[in-house]
Scaffold this active site. Sequence first.
Site, mmCIF file in Angstrom:
data_model
loop_
_atom_site.group_PDB
_atom_site.id
_atom_site.type_symbol
_atom_site.label_atom_id
_atom_site.label_comp_id
_atom_site.label_asym_id
_atom_site.label_seq_id
_atom_site.Cartn_x
_atom_site.Cartn_y
_atom_site.Cartn_z
ATOM 1 N N ARG A 268 0.844 -1.216 0.000
ATOM 2 C CA ARG A 268 0.000 0.000 0.000
ATOM 3 C C ARG A 268 0.867 1.249 0.000
ATOM 4 N NH1 ARG A 268 -2.843 2.602 -0.745
ATOM 5 N NH2 ARG A 268 -4.435 3.270 0.681
ATOM 6 N N LEU B 19 -5.006 7.514 2.385
ATOM 7 C CA LEU B 19 -3.676 7.868 1.882
ATOM 8 C C LEU B 19 -2.686 7.835 3.041
ATOM 9 C CD1 LEU B 19 -4.837 10.774 -0.425
ATOM 10 C CD2 LEU B 19 -3.866 8.590 -1.175
ATOM 11 N N ASN C 292 -10.442 17.144 0.552
ATOM 12 C CA ASN C 292 -11.417 16.071 0.312
ATOM 13 C C ASN C 292 -12.818 16.640 0.414
ATOM 14 O OD1 ASN C 292 -12.410 13.320 0.143
ATOM 15 N ND2 ASN C 292 -12.805 13.414 2.339
ATOM 16 N N HIS D 11 -16.570 15.461 1.494
ATOM 17 C CA HIS D 11 -17.152 14.382 2.302
ATOM 18 C C HIS D 11 -18.667 14.575 2.396
ATOM 19 C CE1 HIS D 11 -17.317 11.280 5.335
ATOM 20 N NE2 HIS D 11 -18.018 12.081 6.110
ATOM 21 N N ASP E 262 -10.977 12.009 8.005
ATOM 22 C CA ASP E 262 -12.075 12.987 7.933
ATOM 23 C C ASP E 262 -12.091 13.926 9.142
ATOM 24 O OD1 ASP E 262 -12.887 11.825 5.544
ATOM 25 O OD2 ASP E 262 -14.291 10.451 6.514
HETATM 26 C C1 GRF Z 1 -19.285 12.228 -3.201
HETATM 27 O O1 GRF Z 1 -20.510 12.202 -2.521
HETATM 28 C C2 GRF Z 1 -18.152 12.466 -2.244
HETATM 29 O O2 GRF Z 1 -18.502 13.225 -1.131
HETATM 30 C C3 GRF Z 1 -17.804 11.068 -1.788
HETATM 31 O O3 GRF Z 1 -17.943 10.286 -2.955
HETATM 32 C C4 GRF Z 1 -18.930 10.875 -3.801
HETATM 33 C C5 GRF Z 1 -18.319 11.004 -5.171
HETATM 34 O O4 GRF Z 1 -19.290 11.306 -6.136
HETATM 35 N N1 GRF Z 1 -16.496 11.022 -1.177
HETATM 36 P P1 GRF Z 1 -18.882 11.689 -7.633
HETATM 37 O O5 GRF Z 1 -18.034 10.541 -8.157
HETATM 38 O O6 GRF Z 1 -18.132 12.975 -7.574
HETATM 39 O O7 GRF Z 1 -20.184 11.792 -8.378
#
Ligand code: GRF
Length: 218
Positions: free
Chosen positions: A69, A97, A111, A113, A164
């Site tokens: 990894r 990561l 990120n 979320h 997160d």
């Molecule tokens: C999003 O809801 C994001 O928050 C989560 O994965 C989803 C990705 O959606 N981590 P997309 O591929 O951008 O449509």
Amino acid sequence: MRSIAVLACGGGSNLQALLDASASGTLGATVTVVVADRPCGALERAEAAGARAVLLPMAAAVRRDPDARRAYDECLADVLAVFAPDLVVLAGWMLLLSPEFLARFPGRVINVHPALLPDDGGDVVATSRGAIPALRGGHAVPDALRAGLPVTGATVHVVTDDLDAGPVLLRDEVPILPDDDEATLHARIKAVEHRLLPRAVASLLGASAERRGALARG
Ligand code: GRF
């Protein structure tokens, strides 16, 4: 022009929001490379927009082996470094990561979320409907429904070694409706993500070196 790299392994609707903001000039940056660990809609969207689309597949055996990894992450960082990104955006990237990867791009990995996360990295978020638990990890949308919460949302945050829990850049609420299922709720959360993510990228790229340094320290 600033350069951003996107890691994505889903349909790529958040990537599309970044590509659209770049094309309209509101992002102040170009998406130069998109990397995915599997064939996915995000790679197709990257190619259609003229960004470099890189498939870096991860074998199941690599997923289970910590040394492999780390080697994967080193390879991933090497690929990104070729494009000298000002920011690395995780837009539907479902793999953790390593600290070594994050150290290659200090304070420059963000990120999106699909839930509300607090400013203090704690376990509770204040909302307009009262305090709710911070939902972390890869199941935040079904978790919000299962917990019977009145509200959830979307958060854009800096990625740190803690899952997160890095500094929050932008966040907004999404009410949970009585007849919501995972698909309807996630669709409304994504609509908020598409608004927040380009704004967070643009504002971070325009931030002072001092603020970026503070974010890098977490
Ligand atoms: C999003 O809801 C994001 O928050 C989560 O994965 C989803 C990705 O959606 N981590 P997309 O591929 O951008 O449509």
